[in-house]
Motif scaffolding. Structure first.
Motif, short mmCIF file in Angstrom:
data_model
loop_
_atom_site.label_atom_id
_atom_site.label_comp_id
_atom_site.label_asym_id
_atom_site.label_seq_id
_atom_site.Cartn_x
_atom_site.Cartn_y
_atom_site.Cartn_z
N SER A 51 0.81 -1.21 0.00
CA SER A 51 0.00 0.00 0.00
C SER A 51 0.84 1.27 0.00
N PRO A 52 0.70 2.13 -1.00
CA PRO A 52 1.41 3.41 -0.99
C PRO A 52 0.86 4.37 0.05
N GLU A 53 -0.33 4.06 0.58
CA GLU A 53 -0.93 4.92 1.61
C GLU A 53 -0.23 4.75 2.96
N ARG A 55 3.04 4.55 5.20
CA ARG A 55 4.43 4.98 5.20
C ARG A 55 5.23 4.41 6.37
N LYS A 102 9.41 -0.52 5.15
CA LYS A 102 9.05 0.77 5.72
C LYS A 102 9.42 0.76 7.19
N PRO A 206 10.07 7.90 0.71
CA PRO A 206 9.89 6.47 0.96
C PRO A 206 10.96 5.59 0.32
N TYR A 207 11.45 5.95 -0.84
CA TYR A 207 12.47 5.11 -1.47
C TYR A 207 13.81 5.22 -0.76
N GLY A 263 7.23 10.93 -3.11
CA GLY A 263 7.25 9.47 -3.18
C GLY A 263 7.47 8.96 -4.59
N ARG A 264 8.27 9.70 -5.37
CA ARG A 264 8.57 9.28 -6.74
C ARG A 264 10.07 9.27 -6.97
#
Length: 264
Positions: A51-53, A55, A102, A206-207, A263-264
């Motif tokens: 889930s990208p939601e 973190r 995460k 996030p990455y 987040g890209r």
């Protein structure tokens, strides 16, 4: 898996608010980790990963305890061949938590014994209440830890301390856990503290967080030279992200800690 952060098993669920997921064990009355709970832990970990939601993740068992151990009644009925078939799943459930890419933190309000202790060891950090109790008492049942306790505990607190805890089966209170590094903080409300700690990552890159965690975890499993190569590769890889360009540009123009990551 939905990739939306939604998961609700019978005994394990994900509760997501403001980018932080609480992975909640709820199997009255002692949160015994049965084979079903193990499967649900794997499913919840997969959803938290996808889930990208989400973190960051808080592992929590409620106000009384995290988990008092694996389901001994269930295990006692198994033969050696049956446990051979089951043992991979026992480990896989905890490993799934450890491999969530995460930041993760366990909030330990009371007992974290056996499989419950192993579950806390899979998190990046452990916040404990003054009433928290850790332990790997499996030898007192004539067995040994089977979900990573002999390996993760030794890596966390050192082999001699781990052997003392595992071979005696004794309990470790919050004060000792903090002193030996089994707990990272001792606070009256570990769940609130864990949520606050996790919240800081909702605005993070996030990455970069994923790469940093992977570099540490994979590096610990190998020699220094290989670990440094893992770090080098992860370091170079994050330069492919938009967040790296955003973060470095913001630093040059505005100083540290002011970047807005996408987040890209």
């Amino acid at each position: 898996m939905t990739g939306t952060g939604e998961y609700a098993g019978e005994f394990v669920r994900l509760e997501v608010a403001d980018g932080v997921a609480t992975l909640r064990l709820d199997r009255p009355k002692m949160n015994a980790i049965s084979f079903q709970v193990q499967a649900e832990l794997q499913a919840a970990a997969a959803e938290a990963t996808a889930s990208p939601e989400i973190r960051a993740v808080v592992v929590y068992g409620g106000e009384r305890l995290l988990a008092a151990g694996n389901d001994v009644k269930e295990m006692a009925a198994l033969s050696y061949p049956e446990m051979i078939e089951r043992s991979a799943g026992v480990q896989a459930a905890i490993t799934a938590i450890a491999q969530i890419p995460k930041p993760t933190v366990a909030a330990v309000t009371g007992y974290a014994l056996g499989g419950g202790c192993e579950l806390t060891l899979a998190a990046d950090l452990r916040f404990a209440s003054p009433r928290a109790v850790f332990g790997q008492p499996e030898v007192l049942l004539g067995i040994i830890p089977g979900a990573g306790g002999t390996q993760r505990l030794a890596r966390l607190v050192g082999p001699s301390r781990a052997k003392d805890i595992i071979l005696t089966g004794r309990f470790v209170d919050a004060e000792e856990a903090l002193a030996i590094g089994l707990a990272d903080r001792v606070v009256e409300d570990p769940y609130a503290e864990a949520l606050a700690w996790a919240q800081q990552f909702t605005k993070g890159a996030p990455y970069a967080l994923r790469a940093a965690k992977e570099a540490v975890d994979r590096g610990l499993a190998t020699d220094l030279a290989t670990g440094l190569e893992i770090e080098r590769q992860q370091f170079a890889a994050v330069f492919a992200t938009e967040d790296a360009r955003t973060g470095m540009r913001s630093f040059v123009e505005n100083g540290p800690g002011k970047a807005t990551f996408e987040g890209r």
